[in-house]
Write a protein that holds these residues in place. Sequence first.
Motif, PDB file in Angstrom:
ATOM      1  N   LEU A  35      47.310 -54.088  19.785  1.00 12.11           N
ATOM      2  CA  LEU A  35      46.617 -55.390  18.047  1.00 12.11           C
ATOM      3  C   LEU A  35      48.243 -56.357  18.293  1.00 12.11           C
ATOM      4  CD1 LEU A  35      46.768 -52.652  14.975  1.00 12.11           C
ATOM      5  CD2 LEU A  35      44.933 -53.862  16.421  1.00 12.11           C
ATOM      6  N   VAL A 346      41.712 -53.283   4.551  1.00  9.99           N
ATOM      7  CA  VAL A 346      40.960 -53.202   5.503  1.00  9.99           C
ATOM      8  C   VAL A 346      39.865 -52.758   6.415  1.00  9.99           C
ATOM      9  CG1 VAL A 346      42.013 -50.628   6.656  1.00  9.99           C
ATOM     10  CG2 VAL A 346      42.131 -52.114   8.292  1.00  9.99           C
ATOM     11  N   THR A 347      39.340 -53.492   7.288  1.00 11.47           N
ATOM     12  CA  THR A 347      38.222 -53.635   8.003  1.00 11.47           C
ATOM     13  C   THR A 347      38.161 -54.379   9.217  1.00 11.47           C
ATOM     14  OG1 THR A 347      35.478 -54.106   7.345  1.00 11.47           O
ATOM     15  CG2 THR A 347      37.233 -56.201   6.969  1.00 11.47           C
ATOM     16  N   PHE A 348      37.216 -53.471  10.065  1.00 13.17           N
ATOM     17  CA  PHE A 348      36.737 -54.446  12.105  1.00 13.17           C
ATOM     18  C   PHE A 348      35.900 -55.500  10.720  1.00 13.17           C
ATOM     19  CE2 PHE A 348      36.076 -49.859  13.070  1.00 13.17           C
ATOM     20  CZ  PHE A 348      37.908 -49.685  13.725  1.00 13.17           C
ATOM     21  N   GLN A 357      37.167 -56.739  19.589  1.00 16.25           N
ATOM     22  CA  GLN A 357      37.219 -56.751  18.265  1.00 16.25           C
ATOM     23  C   GLN A 357      38.290 -57.468  16.952  1.00 16.25           C
ATOM     24  OE1 GLN A 357      34.456 -54.523  16.772  1.00 16.25           O
ATOM     25  NE2 GLN A 357      34.693 -55.690  15.586  1.00 16.25           N
ATOM     26  N   LEU A 359      40.448 -56.778  13.459  1.00 15.14           N
ATOM     27  CA  LEU A 359      40.877 -55.912  12.428  1.00 15.14           C
ATOM     28  C   LEU A 359      41.550 -57.370  11.954  1.00 15.14           C
ATOM     29  CD1 LEU A 359      40.918 -52.829  11.988  1.00 15.14           C
ATOM     30  CD2 LEU A 359      43.102 -52.991  12.556  1.00 15.14           C
TER      31      LEU A 359
END
Length: 382
Positions: A35, A346-348, A357, A359
Amino acid sequence: MKKYPLFLGILMLFFIFSCSTTRKTANTGKDFGQLKLIGQYNVPFNFPYKGTLTGGLSGIDYDAAAGQYYLICDDRSALNPARFYTAKLYFSDKSFDSVQFTAVTTLLQPNGNAYPNSKTNAALTPDPEALRYNAKKHCLVWSSEGERIVNEKDTIVTNPGVYEITTDGRYIDAFSLPAQFRMQATENGPRRNGVFEGLGFTPGYKYTYVSLEEPRYEDGPRADIRDTTAYTRIIKYNSATRQPVAQYAYKLEPVAFPATPPNAFKVNGISDIMVLSDKKMLTIERSFSTGVKDCTIKVFITDLTGATDISRVNSLQTDTHFKPATKSLLLDFSSLGKYIDNIEGVTFGPVLPNGHQSLVFVADNNFSPLEENQFFVFEIVP
């Protein structure tokens, strides 16, 4: 729950993109990733939008087809009717520029009316906490923590709930509520402000998971500054029937810091979940102690594989013959070296220009000038 008065992490993910549902999903796998923080944006305190005050952002989800985010507000109809927002977030793989609200929608009761505030009808006042978009059915699911006030003046007991609604806020139906999660005036069932804080769908939307923030009274003590073996629960629902099919135990971390004074409020619990696969999810644990400005936010990869179905277990204190979910630390926000507030969503997000991707996390400021409506965007680096 309200808050009272790694910059690098290891992420085992591979990406599955569904053309049929337009949902960006990910399953944990053998590939390691990291991350990387892209940036942070704070919405100004009490930012006005279409006659409402923005704040209390307690859940977030991404609609990939529309390129927009749904954000639920935990205002209990006190400032404005209970509601959710849609918004656009402007970021790339190099910077996070801004958040722009695009609509506000009132949550409606089964009778089509807005939810009342506590002064009008406390028994019907919701406590919105989580929200997810079902791209397969083009509807939303949201959760309320209910209410439990028991004192010399009042006894107000309102059950928590999980509700399916249209994207314009109209009620469709409610998920069945297992008896263990009904609010009671006695010290049984869920604790106040410790109920349905997180929810998410499995890929394909076959199942819906709902997380309880803190232990039920029967399941043992709340988390404390020492390891008190505080177990909360995660419920698995059949999304089509809205009926529960299983429950799993989840062990909470200790509270991160002592409160000042020592007998003041402190808490640690699950503030949201994001489902990765049929058995794995991200869980956010949020610890807060009076006298400590920051929240301690830890994100775990949680695995339900092999965990015991505890649906028929009324007390995790007296019946200890169960296997809880396993978890491994993904991200400790304290490693960012920034002030971290009350992260509850939280979400993609979308795939970034570099093909990775994103986050997205959001923090609830509880409509307090001492707190911040924070958005954090990360890149998942394979």
